[in-house]
Design a protein around this motif. Structure first.
Motif, mmCIF file in Angstrom:
data_model
loop_
_atom_site.group_PDB
_atom_site.id
_atom_site.type_symbol
_atom_site.label_atom_id
_atom_site.label_comp_id
_atom_site.label_asym_id
_atom_site.label_seq_id
_atom_site.Cartn_x
_atom_site.Cartn_y
_atom_site.Cartn_z
ATOM 1 N N GLY A 75 0.779 -1.386 -0.742
ATOM 2 C CA GLY A 75 0.002 -0.065 0.829
ATOM 3 C C GLY A 75 0.817 0.791 -0.335
ATOM 4 N N THR A 118 1.975 4.557 -0.895
ATOM 5 C CA THR A 118 1.642 5.879 -1.587
ATOM 6 C C THR A 118 2.506 7.061 -1.061
ATOM 7 N N ALA A 137 0.343 5.696 -5.704
ATOM 8 C CA ALA A 137 -0.378 5.901 -4.970
ATOM 9 C C ALA A 137 -0.690 4.310 -5.051
ATOM 10 N N ASP A 138 -1.045 3.406 -3.737
ATOM 11 C CA ASP A 138 -1.665 2.092 -3.111
ATOM 12 C C ASP A 138 -0.529 1.025 -3.573
ATOM 13 N N ASP A 156 0.981 -2.197 -4.541
ATOM 14 C CA ASP A 156 1.575 -3.591 -3.640
ATOM 15 C C ASP A 156 2.344 -4.215 -4.998
ATOM 16 N N GLY A 161 1.654 3.403 4.420
ATOM 17 C CA GLY A 161 2.062 1.861 3.501
ATOM 18 C C GLY A 161 3.192 1.925 3.640
#
Length: 559
Positions: free
Chosen positions: A338, A340, A350-351, A353, A388
């Motif tokens: 996550g 960012t 953004a976000d 993974d 994150g």
């Protein structure tokens, strides 16, 4: 803007020595000036009033010559010491600031233009030489000498002492008023210079694109407009400097004239002796001279004062917290959870993974602006995520990257970015940046990236000298040299940002095949928007467009 920021004394030891020497020389110079005035007045009185011959005043003349020589020696010593100390301080501050800017990281630098920082660290700190060598000693003398002169004048003639005490404060008052305007104009000039530098650097960097689309000439008017604003600001500062000098000279001249008139009238009336009158007339201008000198040198060193303020603000910026663990796994894995980053102005990612397993190749794919380069910068430890986690494997398992000592992680990572950096020197020296490479691995890496052919064609091969940023090589050649540098090392983690950028399809196929052999057994994360490098990938992570973020500005590491 402070005339002397205490932080500068704490940071630069030579400044403390400079001020201590200036105080000592200032006191000695003031004492010698008083002695010289007394000797001149006494000698003239003996000759004009007492009608003494040369033999009678020979002792005083010799002593006067010694005092004059001593003052000249003090002035020469002060100038030499000031310039030597100033040079040491400028070199030390430039080094400290560069190291601090590097330690602050690309996240902090992304909020400032590189050209603006270059202006401060280059011309700004060069201007600081006059601030240290001329302004600070004048500041000390302006504090000590007038006080010494006023004290002595009171001891020999109270009326003259009162006139000087009443008129002397007018000089610093007008200096403060003019200095306030000078501060404002100088800051405006430096702001415009930073704006001009940043705009010009952007135009130069984007010149090929501007030429392709026929927009290069359009930029000339905008550069000219900013340059004209900078010219106007510089001329305003010069006008203010001339006005300040005129005001200070006028005040000092009128004050000395007032002293001369009152002393002359009292001398005619017999209320004061010739020796006292001469001493007063010699010393009165000396009470105003240090303040006039300070005013003149303030404008000469105004750019340096502004640079000191900027540099100290940079050095006061706290460094990001760094970890101290060094227990990395032999081949560390990397994962982003996550993660960012928001650079502002519609830039960032953004976000994200992502998991990069040890010994595997993970490809990150996505359109321009999706955050591929920013994701790699987080994996490299160049950026801290706003939210994150970025984790790596250690002896204890997955561990936050912020807990790892930066030197330990840097030693474990090989990097090749979209805009690889080559420094002035030979190609061999650029390949060996960061440590001496094994000759066999270097040869294999150059063959893998199809660099052997163009190196053979160069006049001196690996010993060919390139300029700043690889000047003398094409974009594709520069990229292949940087890629070979990353592949030839033994670092267990390899991060490649668009490794086949600037390559034609045929060369790209050769490079992709050659990379596979040298990436075996290492944790590899590569970003690409092309299909050929995906053949290497054990896993592909696709990033989509980021909401509210228009484009990704990749951050390059400092080599």
């Amino acid at each position: 803007m402070k005339p002397l920021d205490p932080a500068l004394l704490r940071l630069a030891a030579p400044v403390r020595w400079l001020l201590a020497a200036s105080v000592a020389i200032g006191i000695a110079s003031a004492a010698l000036m008083i002695v010289m005035a007394a000797l001149i007045a006494g000698t003239l009185t003996d000759v004009l009033v007492m009608h003494r011959d040369v033999d009678a005043i020979a002792g005083r003349l010799v002593l006067l010559a010694v005092v004059v020589a001593a003052r000249a020696a003090l002035a020469a010593a002060a100038e030499f010491f000031a310039r030597t100390s100033a040079a040491e301080v400028v070199i030390d501050l430039r080094h400290r600031t560069l190291v601090h800017v590097a330690a602050l990281g690309p996240r902090w630098r992304s909020r400032r233009t590189g050209a603006g920082l270059n202006s401060v660290l280059g011309a700004g700190l060069d201007a600081m030489h006059d601030y240290l060598a001329r302004y600070l000693p004048a500041l000390v003398l302006a504090t000590l000498v007038p006080a010494a002169m006023v004290a002595y004048l009171f001891s020999v003639d109270v009326e003259t002492g009162l006139i000087v005490v009443l008129t002397l404060p007018l000089v610093p008052v007008f200096m403060a008023l003019v200095g306030w305007y000078a501060d404002r104009d100088t800051r405006r000039k430096w702001r415009l210079l930073a704006q001009l530098s940043g705009h010009f650097a952007d135009v130069v960097a984007g010149l090929p694109v501007l030429v392709v689309f026929g927009r290069a000439r359009k930029q000339a008017s905008s550069v000219a407009a900013v340059a004209e604003e900078h010219r106007k600001a510089s001329m305003a500062t010069l006008r203010l400097a001339f006005l300040s000098s005129l005001v200070l000279e006028l005040l000092s001249t009128l004050s000395v004239a007032l002293v001369a008139v009152t002393v002359g009238l009292r001398l005619v009336d017999g209320h004061v002796g010739l020796s006292v009158a001469l001493t007063v007339l010699i010393l009165a201008p000396e009470a105003y001279l240090p303040l006039r000198t300070l005013g003149a040198r303030f404008h000469a060193a105004a750019d340096g004062v502004a640079a000191v303020d900027t540099v100290l603000n940079i050095l006061r910026t706290p460094l990001p917290d760094n970890g101290n663990r060094t227990d990395l796994a032999a081949v560390p894995g990397i994962r982003l959870i996550g993660a960012t980053v928001d650079h502002g102005a519609g830039r960032g990612v953004a976000d994200v993974d992502l998991v990069a397993q040890p010994g595997r190749i993970t490809a990150v794919q996505g359109p321009s602006g999706s955050g591929k380069s920013t994701a790699l910068a987080m994996a490299a430890g160049l950026l801290q995520p706003d939210s994150g986690l970025v984790e790596v494997t250690t002896a204890a398992g997955w561990t936050d990257l912020s807990a790892i000592a930066p030197p330990a992680w840097r030693d474990a990572v090989a990097w090749c970015g979209q805009r690889p950096l080559l420094v002035p020197g030979t190609i061999a020296e650029n390949l060996d940046l960061g440590g001496r490479l094994d000759p066999e691995r270097r040869r294999l890496a150059l063959e893998a990236v199809a660099a052997a052919d163009f190196l053979t064609a160069l006049p001196d091969g690996l010993e060919t000298v390139v300029g700043d940023d690889g000047a003398g090589l094409s974009a594709g050649q520069r990229h292949r040299i940087a890629l070979a540098r990353a592949l030839a090392g033994t670092q267990p983690v390899v991060l490649l940002d668009e490794p086949t950028a600037d390559l034609d399809p045929e060369t790209e196929e050769h490079v992709v095949d050659g990379m596979a052999r040298l990436l075996a057994g290492r944790t590899v994360v590569l970003s690409t928007h092309r299909d050929a490098p995906l053949r290497l990938a054990d896993r592909v992570v696709r990033l989509g467009p980021v909401p509210d973020l228009d484009r990704d500005r990749a951050l390059e590491p400092s080599v």
